[in-house]
Design a protein around this motif. Structure first.
Motif, short mmCIF file in Angstrom:
data_model
loop_
_atom_site.label_atom_id
_atom_site.label_comp_id
_atom_site.label_asym_id
_atom_site.label_seq_id
_atom_site.Cartn_x
_atom_site.Cartn_y
_atom_site.Cartn_z
N ILE A 132 0.86 -1.17 0.00
CA ILE A 132 0.00 0.00 0.00
C ILE A 132 0.90 1.23 0.00
CG2 ILE A 132 -1.76 1.33 1.23
CD1 ILE A 132 -2.69 -1.37 2.46
N LYS A 133 0.78 2.04 -1.05
CA LYS A 133 1.55 3.28 -1.16
C LYS A 133 0.75 4.39 -0.50
CE LYS A 133 3.89 4.21 -4.73
NZ LYS A 133 4.96 4.70 -5.53
N LEU A 134 1.42 5.17 0.35
CA LEU A 134 0.82 6.32 1.02
C LEU A 134 1.35 7.55 0.32
CD1 LEU A 134 1.58 4.89 4.54
CD2 LEU A 134 -0.61 4.77 3.33
N PHE A 135 0.47 8.42 -0.13
CA PHE A 135 0.87 9.56 -0.96
C PHE A 135 0.20 10.81 -0.41
CE2 PHE A 135 0.31 12.08 -4.98
CZ PHE A 135 1.67 12.29 -5.24
N ARG A 136 1.01 11.86 -0.17
CA ARG A 136 0.49 13.14 0.33
C ARG A 136 0.81 14.22 -0.71
NH1 ARG A 136 1.70 15.31 6.33
NH2 ARG A 136 -0.45 15.94 6.67
N PHE A 137 -0.21 14.99 -1.08
CA PHE A 137 -0.02 16.05 -2.07
C PHE A 137 -0.76 17.31 -1.65
CE2 PHE A 137 -3.74 13.64 -3.25
CZ PHE A 137 -4.67 14.59 -3.61
N ARG A 138 -0.22 18.44 -2.06
CA ARG A 138 -0.87 19.73 -1.82
C ARG A 138 -1.87 20.01 -2.92
NH1 ARG A 138 3.65 24.19 -0.34
NH2 ARG A 138 2.21 25.38 -1.64
N HIS A 139 -2.98 20.64 -2.57
CA HIS A 139 -4.02 20.95 -3.55
C HIS A 139 -3.62 22.10 -4.48
CE1 HIS A 139 -7.57 18.75 -1.50
NE2 HIS A 139 -6.44 18.20 -1.14
N ASP A 140 -2.71 22.96 -4.04
CA ASP A 140 -2.31 24.10 -4.89
C ASP A 140 -1.13 23.77 -5.81
OD1 ASP A 140 -0.14 24.02 -3.15
OD2 ASP A 140 -0.38 26.07 -2.44
N ALA A 141 -0.67 22.53 -5.78
CA ALA A 141 0.44 22.06 -6.62
C ALA A 141 1.72 22.87 -6.41
CB ALA A 141 0.05 22.05 -8.09
N GLY A 142 1.85 23.49 -5.26
CA GLY A 142 3.03 24.31 -4.99
C GLY A 142 3.97 23.68 -3.99
N GLY A 143 4.60 22.60 -4.32
CA GLY A 143 5.54 21.94 -3.40
C GLY A 143 4.91 20.75 -2.72
N THR A 144 5.52 20.34 -1.62
CA THR A 144 5.06 19.13 -0.94
C THR A 144 4.93 19.37 0.56
OG1 THR A 144 7.33 18.35 -0.66
CG2 THR A 144 6.15 17.60 -2.63
N VAL A 145 4.21 18.50 1.22
CA VAL A 145 4.11 18.46 2.67
C VAL A 145 4.58 17.06 3.07
CG1 VAL A 145 2.60 18.58 4.68
CG2 VAL A 145 2.17 20.06 2.72
N ASN A 146 5.48 16.98 4.03
CA ASN A 146 6.10 15.71 4.40
C ASN A 146 5.10 14.71 5.00
OD1 ASN A 146 8.23 13.93 4.61
ND2 ASN A 146 8.84 14.67 6.63
N LEU A 147 5.46 13.46 4.93
CA LEU A 147 4.76 12.37 5.62
C LEU A 147 5.68 11.92 6.75
CD1 LEU A 147 3.30 10.11 2.78
CD2 LEU A 147 2.03 11.07 4.68
N PRO A 148 5.54 12.44 7.95
CA PRO A 148 6.47 12.10 9.02
C PRO A 148 6.46 10.61 9.38
CG PRO A 148 4.99 13.89 9.68
CD PRO A 148 4.52 13.38 8.38
N THR A 149 7.59 10.10 9.81
CA THR A 149 7.68 8.69 10.23
C THR A 149 7.01 8.47 11.58
OG1 THR A 149 9.86 9.10 11.17
CG2 THR A 149 9.77 8.22 8.91
#
Length: 190
Positions: A132-149
């Protein structure tokens, strides 16, 4: 004489009727009881039912490896994967896959949308066989937000059963149920 015969017959019938009563004779003997019939034979066993909740598979709460930047379907974000060895092609095709993230004081169903990092973003799950791949994306397509461990993840796999025959037995949409409702339904320790 005919009249006398008729009167005599009527008198004889009247005397016999008056002299007979139910208290005069001996009671008859009770009849014997009949025997009980034999028991019927047992019926045959029924056929097996559809897949039930006993087949539900769930993971412990687990952490995922460090996320890396990735672009999926033209969307930039951060991704990591968790192993799901029981996630088969059959479950992918016919079953239900639920993924949850837990942090702070809550447990949330994926996809989960928040304003973490000051930007509206979504964490989603992309399932493939055994992973299972976990994917986090911003709605404004302006960079990324981390997925902390430090985030904890859990998956619940509900194998598909027999297709519903009518709309009266429509499949439940577990993704609209809270984590607690799903755990209660399948007797899973939260």
């Amino acid at each position: 004489m005919k009249t006398l015969k008729i009167i005599f017959t009527i008198l004889l019938v009247a005397i016999s009727t008056i002299s007979c009563s139910s208290d005069d004779g001996k009671d008859g003997i009770d009849g014997i009881n009949g025997t009980n019939g034999t028991n019927g034979t047992n019926g045959t066993n029924g056929t097996n039912g559809a897949t039930g909740t006993a087949n539900v598979i769930y993971s412990a709460w687990i952490t995922a490896p460090t996320a890396v930047a990735e672009t999926i379907d033209g969307t930039s974000g951060m991704s990591t994967s968790i192993n799901a060895p029981e996630l088969s092609e059959d479950i992918l095709a016919k079953g239900t896959i639920l993924v949850y993230v837990s942090f702070g004081s809550g447990t949330y169903t994926l996809p989960y949308t928040s304003t973490a990092g000051g930007f509206v973003n979504t964490i989603t799950a992309i399932s493939t066989a055994k992973k299972i791949k976990l994917f986090r994306f911003r709605h404004d397509a302006g960079g990324t937000v981390n997925l902390p461990t430090t985030l904890s993840w859990r998956y619940i796999l509900i194998p598909g059963g027999v297709a519903a025959a009518t709309s009266k037995t429509a499949k439940l949409d577990y993704s609209k149920m809270s984590y607690e409702e799903v755990c209660a339904r399948f007797n899973i320790q939260p």
